[in-house]
Design a protein around this motif. Structure first.
Motif, mmCIF file in Angstrom:
data_model
loop_
_atom_site.group_PDB
_atom_site.id
_atom_site.type_symbol
_atom_site.label_atom_id
_atom_site.label_comp_id
_atom_site.label_asym_id
_atom_site.label_seq_id
_atom_site.Cartn_x
_atom_site.Cartn_y
_atom_site.Cartn_z
ATOM 1 N N LYS A 1 26.534 30.190 -24.568
ATOM 2 C CA LYS A 1 26.392 31.261 -23.581
ATOM 3 C C LYS A 1 27.244 32.474 -23.960
ATOM 4 O O LYS A 1 26.835 33.620 -23.746
ATOM 5 C CB LYS A 1 26.770 30.755 -22.187
ATOM 6 N N SER B 1 18.847 39.806 -16.725
ATOM 7 C CA SER B 1 18.647 38.604 -17.535
ATOM 8 C C SER B 1 18.027 37.512 -16.660
ATOM 9 O O SER B 1 18.594 37.133 -15.636
ATOM 10 C CB SER B 1 19.984 38.115 -18.098
ATOM 11 N N ASP C 1 16.744 33.658 -16.438
ATOM 12 C CA ASP C 1 16.879 32.356 -17.087
ATOM 13 C C ASP C 1 15.556 31.590 -17.062
ATOM 14 O O ASP C 1 15.081 31.117 -18.092
ATOM 15 C CB ASP C 1 17.962 31.535 -16.379
ATOM 16 N N ARG C 2 14.967 31.472 -15.869
ATOM 17 C CA ARG C 2 13.746 30.672 -15.734
ATOM 18 C C ARG C 2 13.006 31.102 -14.478
ATOM 19 O O ARG C 2 13.621 31.519 -13.495
ATOM 20 C CB ARG C 2 14.094 29.179 -15.666
ATOM 21 N N HIS D 1 22.161 27.459 -16.246
ATOM 22 C CA HIS D 1 21.390 28.690 -16.346
ATOM 23 C C HIS D 1 22.203 29.816 -16.973
ATOM 24 O O HIS D 1 23.431 29.836 -16.918
ATOM 25 C CB HIS D 1 20.882 29.119 -14.967
ATOM 26 N N PHE D 2 21.479 30.771 -17.542
ATOM 27 C CA PHE D 2 22.073 31.999 -18.099
ATOM 28 C C PHE D 2 21.301 33.143 -17.469
ATOM 29 O O PHE D 2 20.190 33.476 -17.868
ATOM 30 C CB PHE D 2 21.932 32.007 -19.618
ATOM 31 N N ARG E 1 25.327 34.441 -26.454
ATOM 32 C CA ARG E 1 24.293 35.254 -25.811
ATOM 33 C C ARG E 1 24.913 36.444 -25.085
ATOM 34 O O ARG E 1 24.332 37.525 -25.029
ATOM 35 C CB ARG E 1 23.472 34.388 -24.853
#
Length: 355
Positions: free
Chosen positions: A214, A325, A327-328, A347-348, A217
């Motif tokens: 992370k 950003s 994540d999903r 999560h990110f 990223r």
């Protein structure tokens, strides 16, 4: 599962104003979400608009309301969730600030228009005292609506109202300037918004996380320095080293009890700490008040923001063409899975739900 307009075909309906059906998650008490139900949508009264919700996103605040019921002043039954990317589909009387077809964001605190918070301004939150955004249609006051940045998708817009505004107001109160050093904790929604806003302001960012991947990223998004707090639990010393012994100008603290003491020790003399979360606990048992006094540190609570804050943030996002950003993204019928994904803490960025 299909939605569309969900208008009733009952012969009893007025053909000029058919009943509009909304698909909604309605919870009667804290716990896991059950199946959504179909019900008649409310019609907008004077000063209100009817919104078609296209996406929402999951916040830690939503978990505390939906799953645990820990937040104060919750009322039941309730449709949860506070964030939304929405389209105006119907106007009530006397509405002039928006038009049918506008893409909008409902502000987190619909009664807090501008300026400093007041008891009345903080007294109403969508998803707590009134129905929230985990449904296809909802009526809200037109005064709480802000135009959505045109370059963002519905999923991206759905992340702005809570996490984005929290980070924005924390920065506006800190008066971040070019060249400032800013410590940002973690890689959740608020933190990555804060990273983006810090780079917009020309600041140097020190990002902390327990995950090297992370942190990698985070560097791709502009973080200048990174610290793995698992390997460096006394990370304040690393911050002081990275700032040539001076300490950071601003710290965006989202950890609460687990991080506040380190935030204080990492701040420069006259530094600013924005308390913008408590994912690591609510109260610090060993708060270093003497250090706060000695360094003349400003410690400010930051709870999302006003309608004006939301509008200011959206203008800045539009000007810089900033993108959140993600994540999903989960479908509407997997809303509980989206909450579970957030709680797994892998999560990110933001976790969103399309509706």
């Amino acid at each position: 599962m299909t939605f569309g307009s969900l208008r009733s075909n009952s012969p009893k309906d007025d053909e000029r104003n058919p009943i509009l059906r909304s698909l909604a998650y309605v919870i009667d008490s804290p716990g896991r979400l059950t199946e959504p139900i179909t019900r008649a949508a409310a019609r907008p009264r004077a000063g209100e608009v009817l919104l078609r919700i296209h996406a929402t996103s999951v916040n830690y605040k939503d978990y505390l309301g939906v799953v645990t019921g820990e937040l104060p002043d919750l009322t039941w039954p309730r449709v949860p969730f506070v964030d939304a990317s929405a389209e105006v589909v119907e106007l009530g009387a006397d509405v002039t600030n928006v038009a049918v077809g506008d893409r909008v964001i409902p502000s987190f605190f619909p009664r807090w228009q501008a300026g400093d918070p007041t008891a009345d301004g903080l007294s109403l939150i969508h998803g707590d005292q009134v129905d929230g955004m985990l449904q296809t249609h909802v009526c809200v006051s037109s005064a709480c609506l802000v135009p959505a940045p045109a370059h963002l998708s519905d999923v991206e817009v759905s992340t702005l109202g809570c996490a984005g505004v929290t980070a924005w107001r924390a920065f506006s109160k800190a008066n971040v300037k070019p060249g400032y050093s800013v410590v940002i904790q973690g890689t959740g929604g608020v933190s990555l918004f804060a990273l983006g806003f810090a780079k917009m302001a020309g600041a140097t960012v020190i990002l902390t996380s327990s995950s090297d991947s992370k942190l990698d990223r985070g560097r791709e998004l502009g973080a200048d320095h990174t610290i793995n707090y698992r390997r460096t639990p006394e990370w304040s010393a690393a911050v002081v080293d990275m700032t040539d012994g001076r300490g950071a100008d601003v710290i965006i603290d989202v950890g609460g009890a687990q991080t506040l003491a380190q935030s204080v020790r990492s701040a420069r003399i006259g530094g600013h700490i924005a308390c913008a979360g408590f994912v690591g606990g609510r109260e610090s048992p060993a708060f270093p008040n003497v250090v706060v006094m000695a360094k003349n540190i400003t410690v400010v609570g930051s709870t999302v923001g006003s309608v004006e804050d939301t509008a200011d943030m959206c203008r800045a996002i539009s000007a810089h063409k900033f993108r959140p950003s993600i994540d999903r993204v989960f479908p509407f019928d997997e809303a509980q899975e989206a909450i579970d994904h957030l709680l797994a803490q892998g999560h990110f960025g933001k976790v969103s739900i399309t509706i």
